[in-house]
Design a protein around this motif. Structure first.
Motif, PDB file in Angstrom:
ATOM      1  N   ILE A 189       0.825  -1.214   0.000  1.00 13.26           N
ATOM      2  CA  ILE A 189       0.000   0.000   0.000  1.00 13.26           C
ATOM      3  C   ILE A 189       0.860   1.265   0.000  1.00 13.26           C
ATOM      4  O   ILE A 189       0.607   2.182  -0.788  1.00 13.26           O
ATOM      5  N   GLU A 190       1.864   1.338   0.862  1.00 13.00           N
ATOM      6  CA  GLU A 190       2.724   2.528   0.868  1.00 13.00           C
ATOM      7  C   GLU A 190       3.365   2.766  -0.502  1.00 13.00           C
ATOM      8  O   GLU A 190       3.299   3.887  -1.015  1.00 13.00           O
ATOM      9  N   PRO A 191       3.991   1.758  -1.140  1.00 12.13           N
ATOM     10  CA  PRO A 191       4.561   2.004  -2.471  1.00 12.13           C
ATOM     11  C   PRO A 191       3.514   2.392  -3.524  1.00 12.13           C
ATOM     12  O   PRO A 191       3.804   3.230  -4.388  1.00 12.13           O
ATOM     13  N   LEU A 192       2.313   1.804  -3.440  1.00 13.51           N
ATOM     14  CA  LEU A 192       1.261   2.200  -4.384  1.00 13.51           C
ATOM     15  C   LEU A 192       0.879   3.666  -4.183  1.00 13.51           C
ATOM     16  O   LEU A 192       0.676   4.399  -5.155  1.00 13.51           O
ATOM     17  N   PHE A 193       0.794   4.081  -2.938  1.00 14.31           N
ATOM     18  CA  PHE A 193       0.494   5.482  -2.667  1.00 14.31           C
ATOM     19  C   PHE A 193       1.643   6.381  -3.120  1.00 14.31           C
ATOM     20  O   PHE A 193       1.416   7.520  -3.547  1.00 14.31           O
ATOM     21  N   MET A 194       2.856   5.878  -3.042  1.00 15.32           N
ATOM     22  CA  MET A 194       3.996   6.657  -3.537  1.00 15.32           C
ATOM     23  C   MET A 194       3.929   6.797  -5.059  1.00 15.32           C
ATOM     24  O   MET A 194       4.239   7.866  -5.593  1.00 15.32           O
ATOM     25  N   LEU A 195       3.512   5.749  -5.752  1.00 17.67           N
ATOM     26  CA  LEU A 195       3.360   5.833  -7.205  1.00 17.67           C
ATOM     27  C   LEU A 195       2.343   6.897  -7.601  1.00 17.67           C
ATOM     28  O   LEU A 195       2.510   7.576  -8.615  1.00 17.67           O
ATOM     29  N   ARG A 196       1.295   7.040  -6.817  1.00 14.69           N
ATOM     30  CA  ARG A 196       0.264   8.052  -7.090  1.00 14.69           C
ATOM     31  C   ARG A 196       0.646   9.406  -6.496  1.00 14.69           C
ATOM     32  O   ARG A 196      -0.130  10.336  -6.540  1.00 14.69           O
ATOM     33  N   LYS A 197       1.836   9.475  -5.899  1.00 13.81           N
ATOM     34  CA  LYS A 197       2.337  10.695  -5.257  1.00 13.81           C
ATOM     35  C   LYS A 197       1.403  11.178  -4.130  1.00 13.81           C
ATOM     36  O   LYS A 197       1.229  12.372  -3.914  1.00 13.81           O
ATOM     37  N   MET A 198       0.846  10.201  -3.433  1.00 13.13           N
ATOM     38  CA  MET A 198      -0.033  10.497  -2.306  1.00 13.13           C
ATOM     39  C   MET A 198       0.675  10.284  -0.966  1.00 13.13           C
ATOM     40  O   MET A 198       0.119  10.582   0.086  1.00 13.13           O
ATOM     41  N   PHE A 199       1.879   9.748  -1.016  1.00  8.90           N
ATOM     42  CA  PHE A 199       2.661   9.448   0.177  1.00  8.90           C
ATOM     43  C   PHE A 199       4.122   9.654  -0.170  1.00  8.90           C
ATOM     44  O   PHE A 199       4.592   9.177  -1.212  1.00  8.90           O
ATOM     45  N   ILE A 200       4.827  10.393   0.673  1.00  4.50           N
ATOM     46  CA  ILE A 200       6.250  10.646   0.450  1.00  4.50           C
ATOM     47  C   ILE A 200       7.009  10.235   1.704  1.00  4.50           C
ATOM     48  O   ILE A 200       6.698  10.703   2.805  1.00  4.50           O
ATOM     49  N   LEU A 201       7.989   9.378   1.526  1.00  9.28           N
ATOM     50  CA  LEU A 201       8.844   8.994   2.647  1.00  9.28           C
ATOM     51  C   LEU A 201       9.913  10.058   2.849  1.00  9.28           C
ATOM     52  O   LEU A 201      10.517  10.524   1.888  1.00  9.28           O
ATOM     53  N   GLY A 202      10.142  10.424   4.105  1.00  6.20           N
ATOM     54  CA  GLY A 202      11.251  11.323   4.422  1.00  6.20           C
ATOM     55  C   GLY A 202      12.554  10.545   4.378  1.00  6.20           C
ATOM     56  O   GLY A 202      12.562   9.312   4.316  1.00  6.20           O
TER      57      GLY A 202
END
Length: 187
Positions: free
Chosen positions: A142-155
């Motif tokens: 889920i986290e990587p999928l949200f990163m693909l949609r640019k909805m989640f960014i890891l610091g």
């Protein structure tokens, strides 16, 4: 000594910076987030899971399972506030502009899936296996999928593996807490 060298911000300066951030956030939300495809994903992820959960929840254990979910939601929200404030991660798209944490995750997806794991896997061995799967799902899918949609960014100081460990700890702590509570309740 340091106060003579460094500028220490006053409360008024901090409030002015917060006000500027508030206006930037509202402007961004109206211009970028509201009614965008990502906003609709967040909106639907806030509503649909509760209908699914309502059909699946064991109504005989409703109060126990719902309480478990609310404790999970509270801890998730608190940890998310800490993580976003420390800039360990961020959410560029928001369902509601003035709330930093991701409401659909903290108040819906995480607690609902945690409640289902708790409901369907009552003994510790099966629960631990299910919690491992739950942690993998959120951290590495889920986290990587949200990163693909640019909805989640890891610091730069956070990783999916740290999330994975966090979800495992959350699951174990919740189960242990509720097992202890159940032992002290009258039959």
């Amino acid at each position: 000594m340091y106060s003579l060298i460094l500028h220490l911000p006053t409360n008024m300066e901090i409030n002015k910076a917060k006000e500027k951030l508030y206006h930037l956030t509202i402007d961004h939300w109206f211009q970028h987030d509201l009614f965008s495809p990502n906003w609709w994903i967040l909106f639907l992820a806030t509503i649909i899971p509760y209908f699914i959960w309502w059909r699946l929840v064991d109504k005989n254990r409703f109060f126990e399972i719902f309480s478990y979910g609310m404790v999970c939601a509270t801890i998730s929200m608190l940890l998310d506030i800490i993580g976003t404030e420390l800039m360990l991660w961020s959410y560029p798209d928001k369902l509601i502009p003035i709330i930093t944490p991701l409401i659909p995750a903290n108040l819906v997806i995480i607690p609902i899936t945690a409640m289902l794991v708790y409901q369907y896997f009552s003994n510790w061995h099966k629960f631990l296996v299910a919690t491992l799967g739950w942690s993998i799902l959120f951290s590495y899918i889920i986290e990587p999928l949200f990163m693909l949609r640019k909805m989640f960014i890891l610091g730069e100081h956070w990783s999916h593996t740290k999330s994975f460990v966090g979800f495992i700890i959350l699951g174990i702590m919740l189960k242990a807490l509720f097992e202890k509570i159940k032992k002290h309740l009258p039959s």
